[in-house]
Write a protein that holds these residues in place. Sequence first.
Motif, short mmCIF file in Angstrom:
data_model
loop_
_atom_site.label_atom_id
_atom_site.label_comp_id
_atom_site.label_asym_id
_atom_site.label_seq_id
_atom_site.Cartn_x
_atom_site.Cartn_y
_atom_site.Cartn_z
N LEU A 100 17.45 4.15 9.79
CA LEU A 100 16.50 3.04 9.92
C LEU A 100 15.15 3.50 10.46
O LEU A 100 14.11 2.98 10.07
N GLU A 101 15.16 4.50 11.36
CA GLU A 101 13.89 4.98 11.94
C GLU A 101 13.01 5.59 10.86
O GLU A 101 11.79 5.35 10.80
N ALA A 102 13.68 6.36 9.97
CA ALA A 102 12.92 7.02 8.88
C ALA A 102 12.32 5.98 7.94
O ALA A 102 11.17 6.09 7.50
N VAL A 103 13.11 4.92 7.67
CA VAL A 103 12.62 3.86 6.78
C VAL A 103 11.43 3.15 7.42
O VAL A 103 10.41 2.87 6.77
N ALA A 104 11.54 2.86 8.72
CA ALA A 104 10.45 2.19 9.43
C ALA A 104 9.19 3.05 9.42
O ALA A 104 8.07 2.55 9.25
N ASP A 105 9.39 4.36 9.61
CA ASP A 105 8.24 5.30 9.57
C ASP A 105 7.55 5.25 8.22
O ASP A 105 6.32 5.23 8.13
N LEU A 106 8.39 5.24 7.18
CA LEU A 106 7.83 5.22 5.83
C LEU A 106 7.04 3.93 5.59
O LEU A 106 5.93 3.95 5.04
N GLU A 107 7.61 2.82 6.04
CA GLU A 107 6.92 1.54 5.88
C GLU A 107 5.56 1.57 6.58
O GLU A 107 4.56 1.13 6.03
N LYS A 108 5.57 2.14 7.78
CA LYS A 108 4.33 2.21 8.57
C LYS A 108 3.30 3.10 7.86
O LYS A 108 2.11 2.76 7.77
N THR A 109 3.77 4.23 7.32
CA THR A 109 2.86 5.16 6.64
C THR A 109 2.21 4.48 5.44
O THR A 109 0.99 4.55 5.25
N VAL A 110 3.06 3.80 4.66
CA VAL A 110 2.52 3.14 3.45
C VAL A 110 1.55 2.05 3.84
O VAL A 110 0.48 1.90 3.24
N ALA A 111 1.91 1.27 4.87
CA ALA A 111 1.03 0.18 5.32
C ALA A 111 -0.30 0.73 5.79
O ALA A 111 -1.36 0.18 5.46
N ASN A 112 -0.27 1.83 6.55
CA ASN A 112 -1.53 2.44 7.04
C ASN A 112 -2.36 2.98 5.88
O ASN A 112 -3.58 2.84 5.86
N PHE A 113 -1.67 3.61 4.95
CA PHE A 113 -2.37 4.23 3.82
C PHE A 113 -3.16 3.19 3.00
O PHE A 113 -4.28 3.45 2.58
N TYR A 114 -2.55 2.02 2.82
CA TYR A 114 -3.21 0.99 2.01
C TYR A 114 -3.88 -0.09 2.88
O TYR A 114 -4.27 -1.12 2.35
#
Lengths: 125, 209
Positions: free
Chosen positions: B183-197
């Motif tokens: 779940l931590e990795a998924v949350a990190d990914l979500e955060k990265t994508v949100a920041n990127f866009y």
Amino acid sequence: MQIVAIGLIATVLIVVVKSQRPELAVLLSVAAGVVLFLLVLGKIGSIIDVIKDLAERAGISMFYLGTILKIIGIAYIAEFGAQICRDAGEGAVATKIEFAAKILIMVLAVPIVVAVFQLLLKLVS
Amino acid sequence: MEVVRSLIHNLIVIVILAMLMEMLLPAGDMRKFVKMVMGLLIIVAVVQTVGDLLRRDYSGDLPYLTEKGSTAQLSGIMEAGKYISGEQQQKAIEQYKRGLANQIVALASINKEVPVIDAEIRIQSGRGGAGFGSINEIVLVIAKGPGRAEKRLDKGGIEPVTVEVDRQLEIEESVGNESVPPLEAVADLEKTVANFYNLKPEQVKCVYR
């Protein structure tokens, strides 16, 4: 030639049938009329094309030309209908058909009449 | 001289037209009605022609003659234009979404822990709106990891069959529990994508398929 033949055959049949079954004679008359109309329908298109071409050359709007063609169509249909009614001995109905057609023609002609009236007034003033 | 020639030409055409149309008229009581309307049409045509000669524009006085037809044509063209523009815009939006999805999948592939197989983009597509084209939501489609039994089949080859009554139950359980990324990795990914866009974190979601 075909048209004349169909007309003659229809006339002979109607004359023969009329004395025995007058109601059938009316139906025959209508059928003959429809067949004759369908036979010449294809040829009307070429005449309309020529008229359209001439109207374009004369600078007449297609709106006016369309109105005139509609009026001619209404006149023909009313004439055919009235004649059939008269043949069936219903002169009163025929008169009413003609009356309705005249009203429709006048309604279609109103824009043209108004336009010409305004134009003539402007020319005079 | 040229003007007079044009006037005579137009008048000849009008006369021929009138003659042709008179031949079309039905015989009988209706004839005079149609003839009257046709007469008016001829008057209009002649006045127009003479007006051209005198360089006076009578189109303003004949709204039905000149305006109506052209307006109808124009509205038809405008309608067709709107339709084509809408279709092009739809295609552009589809292409934009596809491009964004590819970008996001590529971005997510950097993170090896979370296997993103696809991305669904929801875009604000209301025409003329302030935020037209902006991203409303990104849904990351994450592959569920295959179970132990599937992994074994993926390697190819057939293992010798050994019947072990006690182990059977354990294997069946492992097939049912497909592995899910942490779940931590998924949350990190979500955060990265949100920041990127430049999106809010709640605008990026994950689904498992």
